[in-house]
Design a protein around this motif. Structure first.
Motif, mmCIF file in Angstrom:
data_model
loop_
_atom_site.group_PDB
_atom_site.id
_atom_site.type_symbol
_atom_site.label_atom_id
_atom_site.label_comp_id
_atom_site.label_asym_id
_atom_site.label_seq_id
_atom_site.Cartn_x
_atom_site.Cartn_y
_atom_site.Cartn_z
ATOM 1 N N MET A 152 0.850 -1.187 0.000
ATOM 2 C CA MET A 152 0.000 0.000 0.000
ATOM 3 C C MET A 152 0.885 1.235 0.000
ATOM 4 N N GLU A 153 0.583 2.174 -0.889
ATOM 5 C CA GLU A 153 1.339 3.420 -0.983
ATOM 6 C C GLU A 153 0.366 4.583 -1.193
ATOM 7 N N ILE A 154 0.663 5.709 -0.561
ATOM 8 C CA ILE A 154 -0.152 6.914 -0.686
ATOM 9 C C ILE A 154 0.599 7.957 -1.508
ATOM 10 N N LYS A 157 0.473 13.946 -3.614
ATOM 11 C CA LYS A 157 0.338 14.864 -4.730
ATOM 12 C C LYS A 157 -0.914 14.560 -5.543
ATOM 13 N N ARG A 158 -1.154 13.286 -5.836
ATOM 14 C CA ARG A 158 -2.327 12.893 -6.630
ATOM 15 C C ARG A 158 -3.549 12.596 -5.773
ATOM 16 N N GLN A 159 -3.377 12.583 -4.441
ATOM 17 C CA GLN A 159 -4.471 12.252 -3.531
ATOM 18 C C GLN A 159 -5.074 10.893 -3.878
ATOM 19 N N GLN A 160 -4.197 9.895 -4.070
ATOM 20 C CA GLN A 160 -4.611 8.553 -4.437
ATOM 21 C C GLN A 160 -3.915 7.537 -3.526
ATOM 22 N N LEU A 161 -4.598 6.404 -3.342
ATOM 23 C CA LEU A 161 -4.041 5.267 -2.614
ATOM 24 C C LEU A 161 -3.857 4.123 -3.598
ATOM 25 N N TYR A 162 -2.649 3.589 -3.666
ATOM 26 C CA TYR A 162 -2.334 2.490 -4.570
ATOM 27 C C TYR A 162 -2.175 1.213 -3.752
ATOM 28 N N GLY A 168 -3.293 -8.024 -8.980
ATOM 29 C CA GLY A 168 -3.229 -6.762 -9.693
ATOM 30 C C GLY A 168 -3.015 -5.599 -8.752
ATOM 31 N N VAL A 169 -3.153 -4.397 -9.307
ATOM 32 C CA VAL A 169 -2.978 -3.150 -8.567
ATOM 33 C C VAL A 169 -4.245 -2.322 -8.715
ATOM 34 N N ALA A 170 -4.690 -1.724 -7.617
ATOM 35 C CA ALA A 170 -5.899 -0.899 -7.616
ATOM 36 C C ALA A 170 -5.543 0.517 -7.185
#
Length: 430
Positions: A152-154, A157-162, A168-170
């Motif tokens: 999990m990475e935040i 800058k993009r205000q997204q959680l990966y 897969g990746v969400a």
């Protein structure tokens, strides 16, 4: 970090024998102190250590026999920040984002599980109290198959959680304020530090933006105080719909609150007052709504779904439940199915059928009553007689007719060949 440094600079844990209790080591600690990285400070006269492997043997032996420190390291406020008991999953990863709200900064915890879900949680403390209030803002199912989350990475800058897994990746947005409804009360009860009510909608909270109508209350979630001047009526938030059920069959009335912390209750409307629904083995409440295992005639009526949170009560949905008589419906269906093939829209079956005829569902609508007939007729026309379903139904009927014609021709050819076949004994005599 100060507690961690203090623990590593304190005494080592020591145990004389296997049957003795642990205690602090009070003897002499060899130099360089075990756990210290080689540097100019640890260098001895005429000997500079470039690696811990070059430390003297007494240091290495002491480290092997004293792997623990005596002093404990407790979490903040000397209690867990988040506590989960009896959950159907295990927490695997954590990512934390700090965001600024109206009353200060908040830490948002994104917790990954071994079943592929992500929990968005905040933990609140009231004043100097040691007790914490855990608030689950969202629980997201990111992958179709339950698979453990591996990373999990935040991205601030993009205000997204990966979120990564073996499948897969969400990518998930840190804030989805629009999902909290279209009312000031619902936005306030969400208690999401990312979001605030701007006078028209629940939008992203920006500290640098000053708006007179902005409302946000993370700690108390009191819409009665925050939304008094917003002129939000309860009628605007109510979802009205009609549900038809058949006697002695099961029926489900759906009602899901937007806030996970809300408590839902079901009521029946009798004239001008509400009576709470009596739950039993036949009628019971689930997380998604009210389930009737076996519908009876006296269950017919108006059902109101209400949610309550922090003393604030609002109506979520109002359902008109109409019960169709089971004996009459069964008789009609069995009588109609004996004599003709049921087609939702007979007037559209083909060019040979030019005379518009009544849809089969309109016979069933007579059981409902003349008051609701126009509304239900429009619903059935929309469901059964739209262009896509009409083409699909026509294709199914064409395939069915082709299969019948093929079977009929096969039977005719088989019967003809059987009649013209020469007996075997004749061939034998020749």
């Amino acid at each position: 970090m100060a507690d961690i440094r203090e623990a590593f600079n304190g005494p080592f844990a020591h145990k004389e024998r296997q049957d003795y209790h642990w205690g602090p080591y009070e003897g002499r600690v060899p130099y360089p102190r075990p756990g210290v990285c080689p540097s100019k400070i640890t260098a001895q006269p005429g000997r500079v250590f470039s690696s811990t492997l070059e430390f003297p043997d007494p240091v290495l032996q002491f480290a092997r026999s004293h792997p623990l420190m005596w002093q404990d390291i407790h979490p903040a406020q000397r209690q867990p920040l988040l506590l989960r008991t009896g959950a159907p999953y295990r927490l695997t990863h954590i990512a934390v984002d700090r965001t600024q709200a109206e009353d200060g900064p908040y830490d948002i915890l994104f917790l990954g599980t071994d079943i592929g879900t992500v929990l968005k949680v905040i933990a609140l403390r009231s004043g100097n109290s040691l007790t914490t209030e855990e608030i689950t803002l969202e629980e997201l199912q990111l992958f179709k198959e339950p698979t453990p989350i591996t990373s999990m990475e935040i991205s601030v800058k993009r205000q997204q959680l990966y979120v990564g897994s073996e499948t897969g990746v969400a990518q998930v947005a840190l804030h989805r304020c629009s999902m909290y409804g279209k009312a000031c009360a619902e936005c306030c009860l969400a208690r999401d530090p990312y979001c605030a009510w701007d006078g028209h909608a629940c939008t992203r909270y920006l500290p640098n933006t000053k708006r007179r109508h902005r409302r946000q209350d993370i700690r108390h979630a009191n819409p009665a105080l925050q939304c008094t001047d917003q002129n939000q009526s309860d009628v605007d938030m109510v979802e009205d719909r009609v549900v038809y059920g058949t006697e002695n069959n099961s029926t489900f009335l759906e009602c899901v609150p937007r806030s996970p912390q809300a408590t839902v209750t079901w009521h029946t409307q009798r004239d001008e007052h509400l009576e709470e629904v009596v739950l039993n083995e036949r009628v019971f409440q689930t997380e998604e709504g009210l389930l009737f295992r076996r519908l009876l005639r006296h269950d017919e009526g108006v059902y109101v779904c209400r949610s309550r949170e922090h003393g604030f009560t609002q109506t979520i949905s109002r359902v008109w439940l109409d019960v169709l008589r089971g004996d009459t419906l069964t008789d009609l269906l069995s009588r109609e199915s004996k004599y003709r093939v049921w087609s939702p829209c007979p007037s559209h079956l083909g060019p040979s059928n030019r005379t518009p005829s009544k849809g089969w569902f309109k016979d069933i609508l007579q059981l409902i009553g003349p008051s609701n007939l126009p509304q239900v007729e429009q619903y059935c026309e929309r469901v059964w007689c739209n262009e896509k379903l009409r083409r699909k139904h026509k294709s199914m009927l064409d395939k069915y007719r082709q299969a019948q014609d093929m079977a009929r021709k096969t039977r005719v050819v088989k019967n003809t060949s059987e009649r013209s076949r020469t007996p075997r004994d004749t061939h034998a005599l020749e």
